[in-house]
Design a protein around this motif. Structure first.
Motif, PDB file in Angstrom:
ATOM      1  N   CYS A 176      79.857  61.861 -44.335  1.00 24.91           N
ATOM      2  CA  CYS A 176      80.542  60.570 -44.397  1.00 24.91           C
ATOM      3  C   CYS A 176      79.642  59.507 -45.033  1.00 24.91           C
ATOM      4  O   CYS A 176      78.416  59.571 -44.946  1.00 24.91           O
ATOM      5  CB  CYS A 176      80.983  60.284 -42.966  1.00 24.91           C
ATOM      6  N   VAL A 177      80.274  58.583 -45.712  1.00 22.25           N
ATOM      7  CA  VAL A 177      79.564  57.447 -46.308  1.00 22.25           C
ATOM      8  C   VAL A 177      79.459  56.360 -45.242  1.00 22.25           C
ATOM      9  O   VAL A 177      80.397  56.156 -44.472  1.00 22.25           O
ATOM     10  CB  VAL A 177      80.357  56.924 -47.527  1.00 22.25           C
ATOM     11  N   THR A 178      78.310  55.696 -45.165  1.00 16.65           N
ATOM     12  CA  THR A 178      78.128  54.618 -44.188  1.00 16.65           C
ATOM     13  C   THR A 178      77.625  53.370 -44.912  1.00 16.65           C
ATOM     14  O   THR A 178      77.395  53.400 -46.131  1.00 16.65           O
ATOM     15  CB  THR A 178      77.096  55.011 -43.123  1.00 16.65           C
ATOM     16  N   SER A 179      77.406  52.309 -44.159  1.00 19.99           N
ATOM     17  CA  SER A 179      76.892  51.091 -44.798  1.00 19.99           C
ATOM     18  C   SER A 179      75.523  51.337 -45.428  1.00 19.99           C
ATOM     19  O   SER A 179      75.141  50.654 -46.384  1.00 19.99           O
ATOM     20  CB  SER A 179      76.837  49.930 -43.795  1.00 19.99           C
TER      21      SER A 179
ATOM     22  N   LEU B 160      83.668  51.335 -54.531  1.00 12.54           N
ATOM     23  CA  LEU B 160      83.863  51.862 -53.177  1.00 12.54           C
ATOM     24  C   LEU B 160      84.074  50.725 -52.176  1.00 12.54           C
ATOM     25  O   LEU B 160      84.980  50.773 -51.341  1.00 12.54           O
ATOM     26  CB  LEU B 160      82.617  52.679 -52.787  1.00 12.54           C
ATOM     27  N   LEU B 161      83.278  49.687 -52.295  1.00 12.20           N
ATOM     28  CA  LEU B 161      83.401  48.580 -51.337  1.00 12.20           C
ATOM     29  C   LEU B 161      84.730  47.836 -51.515  1.00 12.20           C
ATOM     30  O   LEU B 161      85.321  47.376 -50.540  1.00 12.20           O
ATOM     31  CB  LEU B 161      82.203  47.629 -51.466  1.00 12.20           C
TER      32      LEU B 161
ATOM     33  N   GLU C 299      87.389  47.174 -48.562  1.00 13.10           N
ATOM     34  CA  GLU C 299      87.830  45.793 -48.297  1.00 13.10           C
ATOM     35  C   GLU C 299      89.339  45.726 -48.045  1.00 13.10           C
ATOM     36  O   GLU C 299      89.818  44.849 -47.332  1.00 13.10           O
ATOM     37  CB  GLU C 299      87.440  44.934 -49.506  1.00 13.10           C
ATOM     38  N   LYS C 300      90.068  46.680 -48.637  1.00 13.19           N
ATOM     39  CA  LYS C 300      91.535  46.661 -48.474  1.00 13.19           C
ATOM     40  C   LYS C 300      91.927  46.874 -47.019  1.00 13.19           C
ATOM     41  O   LYS C 300      92.935  46.362 -46.564  1.00 13.19           O
ATOM     42  CB  LYS C 300      92.174  47.758 -49.337  1.00 13.19           C
ATOM     43  N   THR C 301      91.126  47.651 -46.292  1.00 12.57           N
ATOM     44  CA  THR C 301      91.489  47.911 -44.892  1.00 12.57           C
ATOM     45  C   THR C 301      90.573  47.186 -43.910  1.00 12.57           C
ATOM     46  O   THR C 301      90.954  46.906 -42.773  1.00 12.57           O
ATOM     47  CB  THR C 301      91.515  49.441 -44.604  1.00 12.57           C
ATOM     48  N   THR C 302      89.339  46.895 -44.331  1.00  9.43           N
ATOM     49  CA  THR C 302      88.405  46.158 -43.457  1.00  9.43           C
ATOM     50  C   THR C 302      87.944  44.907 -44.221  1.00  9.43           C
ATOM     51  O   THR C 302      86.897  44.926 -44.876  1.00  9.43           O
ATOM     52  CB  THR C 302      87.195  47.040 -43.066  1.00  9.43           C
ATOM     53  N   PRO C 303      88.724  43.815 -44.126  1.00  9.36           N
ATOM     54  CA  PRO C 303      88.424  42.639 -44.952  1.00  9.36           C
ATOM     55  C   PRO C 303      87.109  41.946 -44.587  1.00  9.36           C
ATOM     56  O   PRO C 303      86.571  41.208 -45.404  1.00  9.36           O
ATOM     57  CB  PRO C 303      89.616  41.714 -44.684  1.00  9.36           C
TER      58      PRO C 303
ATOM     59  N   ASP D 296      82.453  54.455 -43.017  1.00  9.05           N
ATOM     60  CA  ASP D 296      83.643  54.553 -43.865  1.00  9.05           C
ATOM     61  C   ASP D 296      84.932  54.374 -43.050  1.00  9.05           C
ATOM     62  O   ASP D 296      85.272  55.224 -42.222  1.00  9.05           O
ATOM     63  CB  ASP D 296      83.625  55.946 -44.531  1.00  9.05           C
ATOM     64  N   PRO D 297      85.662  53.288 -43.282  1.00 13.40           N
ATOM     65  CA  PRO D 297      86.859  53.029 -42.467  1.00 13.40           C
ATOM     66  C   PRO D 297      87.986  54.024 -42.704  1.00 13.40           C
ATOM     67  O   PRO D 297      88.947  54.048 -41.946  1.00 13.40           O
ATOM     68  CB  PRO D 297      87.279  51.613 -42.891  1.00 13.40           C
ATOM     69  N   TYR D 298      87.895  54.835 -43.756  1.00 12.57           N
ATOM     70  CA  TYR D 298      88.928  55.841 -44.023  1.00 12.57           C
ATOM     71  C   TYR D 298      88.554  57.209 -43.434  1.00 12.57           C
ATOM     72  O   TYR D 298      89.337  58.148 -43.497  1.00 12.57           O
ATOM     73  CB  TYR D 298      89.158  55.998 -45.533  1.00 12.57           C
ATOM     74  N   HIS D 299      87.342  57.309 -42.898  1.00 10.00           N
ATOM     75  CA  HIS D 299      86.872  58.618 -42.407  1.00 10.00           C
ATOM     76  C   HIS D 299      87.294  58.817 -40.952  1.00 10.00           C
ATOM     77  O   HIS D 299      87.384  57.858 -40.184  1.00 10.00           O
ATOM     78  CB  HIS D 299      85.345  58.695 -42.531  1.00 10.00           C
ATOM     79  N   GLU D 300      87.515  60.080 -40.568  1.00 13.42           N
ATOM     80  CA  GLU D 300      88.006  60.360 -39.205  1.00 13.42           C
ATOM     81  C   GLU D 300      87.026  59.915 -38.116  1.00 13.42           C
ATOM     82  O   GLU D 300      87.425  59.664 -36.971  1.00 13.42           O
ATOM     83  CB  GLU D 300      88.294  61.862 -39.050  1.00 13.42           C
ATOM     84  N   SER D 301      85.742  59.796 -38.446  1.00 15.42           N
ATOM     85  CA  SER D 301      84.752  59.427 -37.425  1.00 15.42           C
ATOM     86  C   SER D 301      84.718  57.921 -37.161  1.00 15.42           C
ATOM     87  O   SER D 301      84.059  57.457 -36.233  1.00 15.42           O
ATOM     88  CB  SER D 301      83.359  59.888 -37.868  1.00 15.42           C
ATOM     89  N   TYR D 302      85.437  57.153 -37.963  1.00 15.86           N
ATOM     90  CA  TYR D 302      85.409  55.686 -37.847  1.00 15.86           C
ATOM     91  C   TYR D 302      85.946  55.234 -36.482  1.00 15.86           C
ATOM     92  O   TYR D 302      86.951  55.760 -35.994  1.00 15.86           O
ATOM     93  CB  TYR D 302      86.253  55.087 -38.973  1.00 15.86           C
TER      94      TYR D 302
END
Ligand code: DGY
Length: 432
Positions: free
Chosen positions: A304-307, A329-330, A334-338, A345-351
């Protein structure tokens, strides 16, 4: 405790940031927060020193000098220095068993101190003091970088080894799920924890996480905390992209300081470490173009990608193409986590939007990411990171972290490093 606030009280927040740093000052060092983290934490103190440098450089130098009182003879600078009695925190000195004086943990944290020292050196209006403080501190900073590049890279691969999630500062990041999964806990510390009594447990790591990470502490204790043995044989051995980036950036800053002081031998060694660590980043590239942490035992990159994946910008090791990839990528995030930048990664299952390093944004990480984007010419994006970070603090106070969807505060309150970053970076008056 801070109340929720309106967004139009900048001058008031400046005063409150000063007051908070004063309230969390324990005489030469600053606690990250009075209830969850009541001692001196390593990277917290480096960021706090940067905050102090905006109004009191003498106190800024003192923060670093006090931190290095905990330095070990092999150069390691511990994650926590227990300058005072530690009954109200778990794990305290007895659990670590390092027998160090002053009492410390046996692990380290991201090496921000050299970068902080360079900032304070530049900011200090008293040039005589700045020269004297830097000269006094440099050998300790250098010894710590030597420890990272030699003891924690025993085979000279250019990848710094990290042996415990708490060393990364991004404690329960999904980056460590794989490396930790093989660890069968030999201890049950769930009843000893204090953190989840003062903070909502849903915003803290799980008991299983604590049992695993304290099992790592038991392994290191059995090795009597021998630096090389720990680096070579603990059950968790990873290259943390966060530390790898922060270390490389700090190497550059320490090199600049060595050149200022005419320390040619140290400067030459630093150039060598910079070259080797820069090459090491090639191991951290995933096929999709992102940078990730690496499990040194399994050879697997984090799924997973992280900050931390944006921090190669801060380390100046990213190419122009890498920077473009990260900006794209950012934009997606931003579309889901403004409220930028989610810690994972807000799209990853581990979020997990509110659980510590599995979702919430952290202002100090944002500070480094924004600085990196600005350096690569992405000024609008850097400003959006700054503005959304500032909005979180203006509306919700100096919280530990913030929900990337709503901007609401999570974790502890009255956090020193958030106040420090307000003074150094977020405060709109700094922009002029
Ligand atoms: C904690 O106790 O949560 C810390 O992050 C360890 O350094």
């Amino acid at each position: 405790m801070q109340a929720e606030r309106n967004s139009n009280d900048v001058a008031d927040l400046n005063a409150q940031a000063h007051a908070l740093l004063k309230a969390n000052d324990r005489g030469g060092y600053t606690v990250p927060n009075h209830s969850v983290y009541p001692f001196q934490w390593n990277w917290d103190s480096a960021f706090v020193a940067i905050g102090f440098a905006t109004f009191d450089c003498g106190r800024a130098w003192q923060e670093l000098t006090t931190l290095f009182k905990g330095q070990w003879s092999d150069g390691m600078v511990p994650s926590i220095v227990f300058h005072s009695n530690a009954d109200h925190y778990y794990p305290g000195p007895a659990a670590w068993g390092t027998h160090h004086e002053p009492p410390t943990t046996g692990i380290t944290q991201p090496p921000v101190a050299a970068t902080a020292a360079r900032k304070i050196y530049r900011a200090d209006p008293d040039r005589t003091r700045a020269d004297a403080e830097l000269r006094a501190l440099f050998p300790a900073l250098y010894a710590w970088h030597h420890w990272w590049h030699v003891t924690r890279d025993p085979d000279g691969t250019g990848l710094a080894t990290v042996v415990h999630p708490w060393e990364t500062g991004r404690d329960n990041s999904p980056d460590w799920d794989g490396p930790l999964s093989a660890i069968v806990p030999t201890v049950d510390v769930s009843m000893l924890r204090k953190d989840n009594k003062v903070v909502d447990p849903s915003e803290r790591p799980t008991d299983l996480f604590y049992n695993r990470v304290m099992t790592l502490v038991e392994e290191a204790k059995a090795l009597r905390w021998d630096g090389v043995a720990v680096a070579k044989s603990l059950s968790m051995r990873v290259c943390d992209l966060g530390i790898q980036s922060i270390l490389l950036r700090a190497d550059h800053d320490l090199l600049a300081l060595a050149e200022t002081l005419d320390f040619t031998r140290e400067a030459e060694q630093l150039r060598h470490w910079i070259e080797t660590a820069t090459k090491g980043f090639e191991w951290l590239r995933a096929p999709d173009g992102s940078f990730r942490s690496l499990d040194l035992r399994s050879g697997h990159l984090s799924p997973c990608v992280t900050s931390a994946s944006f921090l190669p910008l801060y380390a100046r090791v990213a190419s122009a193409d890498d920077a473009k990839f990260m900006a794209t990528l950012l934009h997606e995030w931003e579309k889901t986590t403004p409220y930028l930048v989610a810690s994972s990664d807000p799209y990853h299952e581990s979020y997990d939007a509110r659980r510590y390093w599995r979702g919430p944004l952290w202002i100090v990480v944002n500070y480094m990411i924004a600085e990196g984007f600005a350096h690569y010419g992405y000024h609008d994006l850097a400003e959006r990171i700054r503005a959304s970070s500032a909005a979180c603090v203006q509306r919700h106070g100096f919280r530990e972290a913030f929900d990337s969807h709503t901007g609401q505060g999570v974790g502890g309150r009255d956090f020193s490093w958030t106040a420090a970053m307000w003074l150094e970076w977020l405060n709109p008056q700094k922009l002029g």
